[in-house]
Design an enzyme around this catalytic site. Structure first.
Site: not given
Ligand code: S3P
Length: 437
Positions: A318, A391
Site C-alpha cells: 500500500d 493513499r
Molecule cells: C489488505 C490487503 C491488501 C492491501 C489492502 C488491505 C487487507 O490487499 O492492499 O489495502 O486488509 O487484507 P490484497 O490482499 O488484495 O493484496
C-alpha cells in the site's frame, strides 16, 4: 473539498499518533461478531472503509457499543453471537470503497444459513472479485456476480475444506478462504504465494481457533467456536508512512510517531526507506493482541535511489504512492518491479500515480509491473487529482510540501477512507496544508 499545500520552509517536528490499523480494524469487527461473547476493541479506526464494515456487521444483527474516545479512535464493545448467530440483513450490505470489507465478508457470508448481497461504490464495483469467488466456489460456496464484479449474490451452501495453492500474494484472498474455513467440517490448507499480511491468522490464534501457520503454509480446522477478543489496535503503519516520508524529505525535520504496528508483513516501506539512506528507529517495543508495535522516530536525510522487487513488494504493497514521492527526492533512478497488483488497487496505482506525478514535473516511466522514478527533481506545484484514492491523495499532499509553488489536490475528501485526521495531524507537525473549497 480540495487540499491546498504550500512549500514547506520550516522543519517538521513533534510527536503524533496515527489512527488504528485499517486491516486489523476490519478484521476485529468481523471476527468479534462471530465470536462467543463480548469482545473489547480499543483504539479502533473510525474511517470510511472500516465504518462500512461496522455498519454491515450491525445490519447482520450484532449489537455494538461505541465510545468515541477521539475522532480517530473509538473503543468498541461487540456482542458476538457465535459462528451461527448472525441475522439475515434486510437489504444489500454496502462496502463503500472497501475491498477488504467485501472480500473478507464474502468468506463469512458464504458459510451462513441465509442469503445476502454485498455491494459497494462505483470504484469497488470495478475491482476484481474472481480472486475470491473462484476459491470460495471451490469450497462449494454459492456465489454469483456478473462478470465477476460486485454486487456479489451469496446463497446458503454446505462448505467443504480445500487445499489452496495461491497464485497471487493477497491477504484478502487468504483471509476470505480462512473465514469460510471456520464453517467447514475439515481442515482448510493454504499455501501462500508470498508473505501477505497475517493479521487474520494472528487474530484467529488469539481467539483460540484451530489454526497452525508457518512459512507461508496455513491449516485451519473448522467448526470450533471463537473466544472473544480483547485488543488494542496499533497505529497503522500505512498511515504513518505519510508523515514519516515527509519528515525524511524536509530538511532538519525530526518527528516521533507513537504506537505504530510493526508486523513484519507490513514493514516493507521501512526497509525501502532504510535502503535509501533514511534514519528510522524504533523505541518502546511491545506486543498488543499478538501484534508487535513500537514508537518510530525519523529525521531528514539525503536519500539515494533504491530497487524494489520480490517479497518486499507485498510487504509494502500500500506504500508505493508515497515511496514514489520519496524517490523523486532521492539521487538516482529508483526502480519498482513485480508490482502488477498495484494496477488493481483502489485505482490503477501505476498509471494514475505516474500521470499525477508528471503534472508536478516528475520523470516517471511506467511498466506493466512497476515504474521507475528519476531523482532528485525539483517538483512544481500543480492542480492534481486524488482520483478518489486515499493513499494517492495523501502521497500527493506530501509531494506538495517539497514543491516549488502551491499544490492543489482535487477530490481530497477520500483521505478519510483511512486517515480521518490526516490534515490536522500534519498541521500538528507544522506542515503547510489546509482544506479549501
Ligand atoms: C489488505 C490487503 C491488501 C492491501 C489492502 C488491505 C487487507 O490487499 O492492499 O489495502 O486488509 O487484507 P490484497 O490482499 O488484495 O493484496
Amino acid at each position: 473539498m480540495k487540499l491546498l499545500i504550500r512549500p514547506q520552509k520550516t522543519p517538521l517536528t513533534g510527536t503524533i499518533a496515527v489512527p488504528g490499523d485499517k486491516s486489523i480494524s476490519h478484521r476485529a469487527v468481523m471476527l468479534a461478531a462471530i465470536a462467543n461473547g463480548r469482545s473489547t476493541i480499543r483504539s479502533w479506526l473510525p474511517a470510511g472503509d472500516t465504518l462500512a464494515t461496522l455498519a454491515a456487521i450491525q445490519s447482520l444483527g450484532i449489537h455494538i457499543e461505541i465510545e468515541k474516545k477521539s475522532p480517530q479512535a473509538w473503543d468498541l464493545q461487540i456482542e458476538g453471537r457465535g459462528l451461527h448467530g448472525l441475522q439475515p440483513p434486510t437489504g444489500p450490505l454496502d462496502c463503500r470503497n472497501a475491498g477488504t470489507c467485501m472480500r473478507l465478508l464474502a468468506g463469512i457470508l458464504a458459510g451462513q444459513r441465509f442469503p445476502s448481497v454485498l455491494d459497494g461504490s462505483a470504484q469497488l464495483r470495478k475491482r476484481p472479485m474472481r480472486r475470491i469467488i473462484a476459491p470460495l466456489r471451490q469450497m462449494q460456496a454459492d456465489i454469483t456476480a456478473e462478470a465477476d464484479k460486485a454486487p456479489l449474490y451469496i446463497r446458503p451452501a454446505a462448505l467443504q475444506a480445500i487445499e489452496l495453492r495461491m497464485k497471487i500474494a493477497s491477504a484478502q484472498v487468504k483471509s476470505a478462504v480462512l473465514l469460510a474455513g471456520l464453517y467447514v467440517d475439515g481442515t482448510t490448507r493454504i499455501i501462500e504465494a508470498g508473505p501477505a499480511r497475517d493479521h487474520t491468522e494472528r487474530m484467529l490464534t488469539a481467539m483460540n481457533a484451530a489454526i497452525n501457520w508457518h512459512d507461508g503454509s496455513i491449516e485451519l480446522s473448522g467448526g470450533r467456536e471463537l473466544a472473544p477478543l480483547d485488543l488494542t489496535v496499533p497505529g497503522d503503519i500505512s498511515s504513518a508512512a505519510f508523515p514519516l516520508v515527509a519528515a525524511a524529505l524536509i530538511p532538519h525535520s525530526q518527528i516521533r510517531i507513537t504506537h505504530v504496528g510493526l508486523n513484519d508483513t507490513r514493514t516493507g516501506l521501512l526497509d525501502m526507506l532504510q535502503a535509501m539512506g533514511a534514519t528510522v528507529s524504533s523505541h518502546n517495543q511491545r506486543t498488543t493482541g499478538g501484534e508487535p508495535a513500537a514508537d518510530l522516530t525519523v529525521r531528514f536525510d539525503e536519500l539515494h535511489a533504491a530497487d524494489v522487487s520480490g517479497d518486499m513488494v507485498v510487504r509494502g504493497i500500500d506504500e508505493f504512492p508515497i515511496l514514489a514521492v520519496a524517490a523523486t527526492q532521492a539521487a538516482g533512478k529508483s526502480r519498482v518491479r513485480d508490482a502488477a497488483e498495484l494496477r488493481v488497487k483502489e485505482v490503477d496505482r501505476i498509471t494514475v500515480l505516474a500521470g499525477e506525478l508528471r503534472k508536478m514535473a516528475v520523470d516517471v516511466a511506467e511498466y506493466p509491473d512497476g515504474f521507475t522514478v528519476s531523482g532528485p527533481v525539483r517538483l512544481y506545484g500543480a492542480e492534481v487529482d486524488s482520483h478518489d484514492d486515499h493513499r494517492l491523495g495523501m502521497a500527493l499532499a506530501v509531494a506538495g510540501l517539497v514543491t516549488h509553488g502551491e499544490t492543489l489536490i482535487d477530490r481530497a475528501d477520500c483521505v478519510a477512507d483511512s486517515f480521518p485526521d490526516f490534515v490536522e495531524t500534519m498541521q500538528a507537525l507544522g506542515a503547510n496544508i489546509e482544506w479549501t473549497a
